[in-house]
Design an enzyme around this catalytic site. Structure first.
Site, PDB file in Angstrom:
ATOM      1  N   HIS A   1       4.562 -10.089 -12.395  1.00 22.55           N
ATOM      2  CA  HIS A   1       4.175  -8.832 -11.739  1.00 22.55           C
ATOM      3  C   HIS A   1       3.226  -9.034 -10.913  1.00 22.55           C
ATOM      4  CE1 HIS A   1       4.340  -4.834 -10.932  1.00 22.55           C
ATOM      5  NE2 HIS A   1       4.962  -4.385 -11.981  1.00 22.55           N
TER       6      HIS A   1
ATOM      7  N   ASP B   1       7.456  -6.480  -7.842  1.00 20.13           N
ATOM      8  CA  ASP B   1       7.632  -5.281  -8.505  1.00 20.13           C
ATOM      9  C   ASP B   1       8.998  -4.952  -9.008  1.00 20.13           C
ATOM     10  OD1 ASP B   1       5.540  -4.072  -5.797  1.00 20.13           O
ATOM     11  OD2 ASP B   1       4.857  -4.969  -7.602  1.00 20.13           O
TER      12      ASP B   1
END
Lengths: 405, 699
Positions: A378, A382
């Site tokens: 992450h 995303d």
């Protein structure tokens, strides 16, 4: 066993000084006994310094024009003829070779010969000689050094050699010493999870068309020398999607996301109890299904028989984990194979009851389905990119053309 | 000249002599020589060819007299007419020279190196190639006849004799003189039968003995009856031979008969006799006993037609034998390694030799037990040896002990103290100072079914006996298990409080490399008992090494393990177990190795091999595979000492298990020095062994 020989500046008459005039040989050159190595110039004459024996020139300590005095070392020879210069043993990086399989050519320090027993034990335990500190005379690796290393890797070396024991645990069980592969996998997994925030998104894929395609083409592929597995389709679908979603084919750096040109897809391959290894299909973007199947076959075979080369396990940009072949429906998260930014998990292919729309009418259908999970770093990606990528993969699979090879 | 019928009838004993049979034997032998010399040798079917042309008459006449059921002959390479007359089948004689399967040696030996095993009737001891080796074994046979007669009550031996058959040149050899001394001092029933053809290959007999007549030179030899004759008068020769044999047979003591014969061929097929003048050769031909016999027999005793018939029948018999042998195959190469030692068949029974040792006569001792039952206080090794000898003498009446000083004195090392008093001078006795004689007679005794236990007083003094020892070891192989000579040769040796080149030699490897010998090197009193008993009850010749520093040494003392205790040959004793290295040793070095291991505190295996032939390869390899490092320690000198063999085997069979080079520690390549200061410098000791152990552990 080779010896090192120093080439010394000879005693001068009347204490005259000398300078290095010219080197006749360069580092790495083979020399024979009495062959001129270097010329020194004194006030009176030019002196040739000969090689003291047969061997290889491995070090030059005085450059041209340097002033030299009697008994100073001009150069060093390795007298057996071996051209290995003393260098630090190469340390294998866990990211490139998580399996730690012994490489074909070990950098061998000639001061430390390997006895027959040691050679056998290194091979048996899949250890590289360079990983072991020898406690024998002159730093020789002894058989006991190897067995102790295999049994107790990572522990401090004891100064006295004692035979390795298997200590009994407090619960009355026994301790199974780690293999080299296990240690590397443990280290890699912990580091990956610690560095990258893992987030997983889940899709499902209808493999009807893929299975149909495979049924139609498997025999023909076989006759041409490639076994057609489902994995080949996943590789193909991923390769396409990674070209379209280049941020998933990348490496995260603190200041930038490095987008890779080639799509090198690693296939997580289980070696039973011995651990797992990830051979890589390089430039998967350029392969059609047949080529992919062929490459896959070779890599899996090599992995199973322990014959992967260092190249085979390096340079991956994306990894597929076929955890479903063991029966698992879904796995999340799957640990990202550093320095990549995402990993695809493929679950077990099952016949499931689905709600479908046929000619505008809702119906119940039994379809061949599997769950796909994408775990992302992450920091780099995303959910938006993750879902877009996985959607592409699913779309490719569900719309696989009927007769494209 | 013709002998008239009246003259023949007047010759005592000759009336019953079957001259036609004599002629037939001569004709057969000569036809065989003709065939080999003129056909088979040129045709390369016989490669080593020895004719007996000219020697036939005397030998056939001798054979006619050897009617004793236990007569024994030590023969030589020109004894074929004798062998054929004693019953060697023509086919076997020819198969031997033509190197076919079967025969006397199944292709293993030259065809004229004879052997003729016999249960009853005259036998011929295995001939050896070395000239003069036949004498002391014949002495041993003679001594065995007396032993069997007086000690075992074997009546047939009382009227049987031994014969030593040789040529004139052989009377110059060491063996001849040793035999002469022994036969006359012991007054043995031995006939020296010397055929004097005037030559030893090309060397004339006047270079063997002054004026070339051994009979005349020995005429004054005390205790020896000497007869001198000539085969060119067959009738007279027959009478003389009969006289000689009868005399020995009836207790007249040792006799030497010399008979002049012509050697009508070269020494062998290779010898062209260029050293003889044409005149000499013609004279020899004129003295052909066959010609002389013809003159004496035809026509009064044998008609001319019958003479020709016998000649023709002799040729026919040889031709028939050749036919049969031509059909025989070559010897089986797959068998060539067999019968170096006594072998065991698939069902566990021993494949017995036909003659030699006690087993072949059905006298098999109890096998004993591997289980030691130590009782009483510790005793030293020499006492343990003595006790074992005493017990085995008591249970085995065929065993006898002899050597220099072993009887009256009880041995210079006291190993046989009191045994002569207890068992008598027939069973425990002193010998003359000839090691060749000691071992040679042991060979003859073993062939006669006894268990001889000769002692060589010090290791170095086995040198003069080397030929007899070597030939004894190879006897079973050479005769393809027809003969064997089991015996136990006790040899003290090794260092003691000082060294020296004569009394302190070790050199046990010589007998390991010598074929057919088992070699025992006990390090302690218990193993000494077990190995000695095993050898005394065994069926192979054995060297039993009694180390001088262990005879009374403290470390070697053990309690007596029992009267049935035996130790298996080829089984090492593991004295210590460890992990870091293996120490392999034997004999007096074992004690030092044990002390060194304790000294260094290093965990090590210690193997005492106990026997070197055979040796425990399995235990050695298992140990080295476990520890991966090996140190071999022995007293014998370094180069080609037995440690080299062990190291070679380990290097081959445990190569991939080795973590360090194999190390050997031994005396340097010098004889044993006398001064204790020098001795201590060269012998491996606790200090140097410790250093070697430490160095090996640190590689």
């Amino acid at each position: 066993m080779s010896d090192l020989a120093d080439v010394l500046v000879p005693p001068n008459e009347e204490g005259t000084r000398a300078t290095v005039l010219r080197w006749c040989k360069a580092v790495g050159d083979t020399v024979v006994k009495d062959e001129p190595l270097v010329e020194l110039e004194t006030d009176k004459v030019t002196v040739e310094i000969p090689a003291p024996g047969d061997g290889t020139l491995i070090e030059v300590l005085k450059q041209v024009n340097a002033e030299v005095n009697p008994d100073e070392v001009l150069a060093r020879l390795s007298l057996s003829g071996d051209s290995t210069a003393p260098q630090a043993a190469a340390s294998s990086t866990a990211t490139e070779t998580p399996a730690g399989a012994p490489t074909v050519s070990e950098a061998r320090d000639l001061r430390k010969p390997l006895s027959p027993a040691v050679r056998g034990l290194l091979k048996e335990h899949s250890i590289a000689a360079g990983d072991i500190e020898g406690t024998g005379r002159d730093g020789r690796i002894t058989a006991q050094d190897v067995t102790r290393h295999a049994a107790d890797a990572g522990a401090e070396l004891a100064p006295a050699r004692v035979p390795a024991h298997a200590p009994i645990s407090p619960s009355g069980g026994t301790r199974v010493p780690h293999t080299a592969i296990r240690r590397r996998v443990a280290e890699h997994m912990a580091r990956s999870l610690m560095e990258a925030p893992h987030v997983t998104t889940l899709f499902e894929a209808d493999l009807t068309r893929v299975l149909a395609h495979r049924a139609r083409h498997a025999a023909e592929f076989e006759s041409r020398g490639a076994r057609l597995t489902l994995t080949a389709y996943f590789v193909g679908a991923c390769a396409l999607a990674l070209r379209a979603h280049r941020e998933v084919n990348a490496t995260f750096h603190p200041e930038a996301l490095e987008l890779h040109e080639d799509v090198n897809i690693g296939i997580g391959t289980a070696l039973g109890n011995k651990g797992l290894i990830v051979p890589v299909i390089h430039r998967a973007q350029g392969l059609n299904l047949f080529g992919t199947a062929q490459r896959l076959g070779r890599l899996v075979e090599a992995a199973r028989s322990g014959r992967l080369s260092p190249e085979d396990v390096r340079g991956g940009t994306f990894t597929i984990s076929n955890h479903g072949v063991g029966g698992s429906l879904l796995a999340a998260p799957i640990v990202i194979n550093q320095p990549q930014v995402a990993i695809l998990g493929v679950g077990k292919v099952e016949r499931r009851v689905c709600a479908v729309e046929v000619d505008g009418v809702e119906a119940i259908s039994v379809r061949s389905m599997c769950y796909l999970t994408l775990t992302i770093d992450h920091r780099a990606l995303d959910a938006f990119q993750a879902n877009a990528f996985l959607s592409s993969v699913v779309a490719t699979l569900e719309r696989w053309p009927a007769d494209e090879p | 000249m013709n002998a008239s019928p009246k003259l023949v009838r007047e010759m005592p004993g000759l009336g019953s002599l079957d001259w036609r049979a004599v002629l037939r034997q001569i004709a057969t032998s000569r036809a065989l020589d003709d065939l080999e010399e003129w056909t088979l040798l040129p045709g390369r079917k016989v490669l080593y060819q020895f004719s007996a042309r000219g020697h036939e008459l005397t030998q056939v006449l001798l054979a006619n007299q050897l009617t004793g059921s236990r007569d024994g002959v030590g023969a030589y390479y020109r004894s074929r007419p004798l062998l054929l007359s004693l019953g060697l089948r023509l086919e076997d004689a020819l198969a031997s020279t033509m190197m076919r399967a079967g025969g006397m040696s199944d292709g293993r030996d030259i065809g004229v190196v004879f052997n003729l095993p016999r249960q009853s009737g005259a036998c011929v001891l295995p001939v050896c190639g070395g000239v003069g080796t036949q004498y002391t074994p014949a002495v041993g046979w003679a001594q065995a006849l007396r032993y069997r007669g007086t000690v075992l009550g074997d009546k047939e031996c009382e009227t049987s004799i031994a014969v030593a058959h040789g040529g004139d040149a052989s009377t110059a050899t060491n063996g001849f003189w040793a035999a002469l001394n022994i036969a006359t001092t012991e007054r043995l029933p031995l006939l020296f039968f010397i055929e004097d053809n005037g030559y030893g290959i090309s060397v004339p007999s006047r270079q063997q003995t002054p004026d070339g007549n051994i009979a005349r030179n020995l005429a004054g030899f005390r205790g020896l009856r000497v007869l001198d004759g000539d085969a060119s008068d067959p009738m007279a020769a027959a009478a003389l031979i009969e006289n000689a044999v009868t005399s020995v047979r009836s207790g007249g003591g040792p006799t030497l008969i010399r008979l002049v014969v012509p050697r009508l061929s070269g020494h062998s097929g290779q010898d062209t006799q260029t050293y003889k003048s044409a005149g000499e050769i013609a004279a020899e031909k004129a003295h052909d006993p066959l010609l002389k016999l013809h003159a004496q027999l035809v026509p009064n005793v044998v008609s001319a037609a019958d003479w020709d018939l016998e000649i023709a029948q002799g040729r026919q018999a040889v031709a028939d034998a050749l036919d049969a042998v031509e059909r025989r195959s070559a010897p089986d190469p797959g068998r060539v390694r067999r019968y170096l030692f006594s072998e065991v068949a698939a069902d566990g029974s021993i494949e017995l030799q036909q003659q030699g040792g006690t087993y072949a006569e059905g006298v098999v001792p109890s096998p004993g037990t591997l289980h030691a039952s130590p009782q009483g206080p510790r005793i030293n090794l020499v006492t343990a040896v003595r006790r074992t000898l005493e017990h085995e003498l008591a249970v085995n009446p065929r065993m006898l002990i002899f050597g220099e000083d072993v009887g009256r004195k009880g041995g210079v090392h006291a190993a046989t103290l009191g045994l002569q008093e207890k068992f008598g001078t027939e069973r425990v006795f002193d010998t003359s100072l000839s090691e060749e004689g000691i071992i040679g007679r042991a060979v003859g005794m073993a062939a006669a079914g006894l268990m001889p236990v000769p002692e060589i007083q010090f290791r170095k003094y086995a040198d003069p006996a080397a030929e007899q020892l070597n030939d004894c070891g190879t006897m079973r192989w050479r005769t393809v298990n027809r003969f064997a000579a089991p015996m136990v040769v006790r040899i003290p040796g090794g260092y003691f409080k000082c060294g020296d080149p004569w009394h302190s030699q070790s050199n046990e490897v010589q007998w390991v490399h010598g074929l057919g010998w088992r070699v025992a090197m006990p390090s302690n009193a218990q193993d000494a008992v077990g190995l000695l008993r095993s050898a005394l009850r065994g069926n192979d010749p054995t060297i039993f090494f009694e180390h001088r520093s262990l005879l009374d040494g403290g470390w070697a003392r053990r309690a007596y393990p029992g009267d049935e205790f035996v130790v298996q040959f080829g089984k090492a004793s593991v004295l210590r177990e460890g992990t870091t290295l293996s120490v392999i040793s034997w004999g007096a070095m074992v004690e030092r190795c044990e002390k060194a291991i304790i000294n260094t505190g290093i965990s090590a295996d210690l193997l005492d091999l106990r026997t070197l032939s055979p040796w425990d390869r399995d235990a050695t390899l298992a140990s080295v595979r476990k520890t991966r490092r090996c140190l071999i320690v022995h007293e014998d000198t370094m180069t080609a000492g037995f440690g080299a063999e062990i190291a070679a085997v380990i290097a081959k069979d445990a190569f991939f298990d080795l973590d360090a080079p194999i190390e050997r520690l031994a005396m340097p390549d010098v004889p044993s020095p006398h001064s204790p200061v020098l001795l201590d410098e060269v012998l491996p000791n606790v200090e140097t062994i410790s250093q070697a152990i430490i160095a090996l552990a640190q590689i």
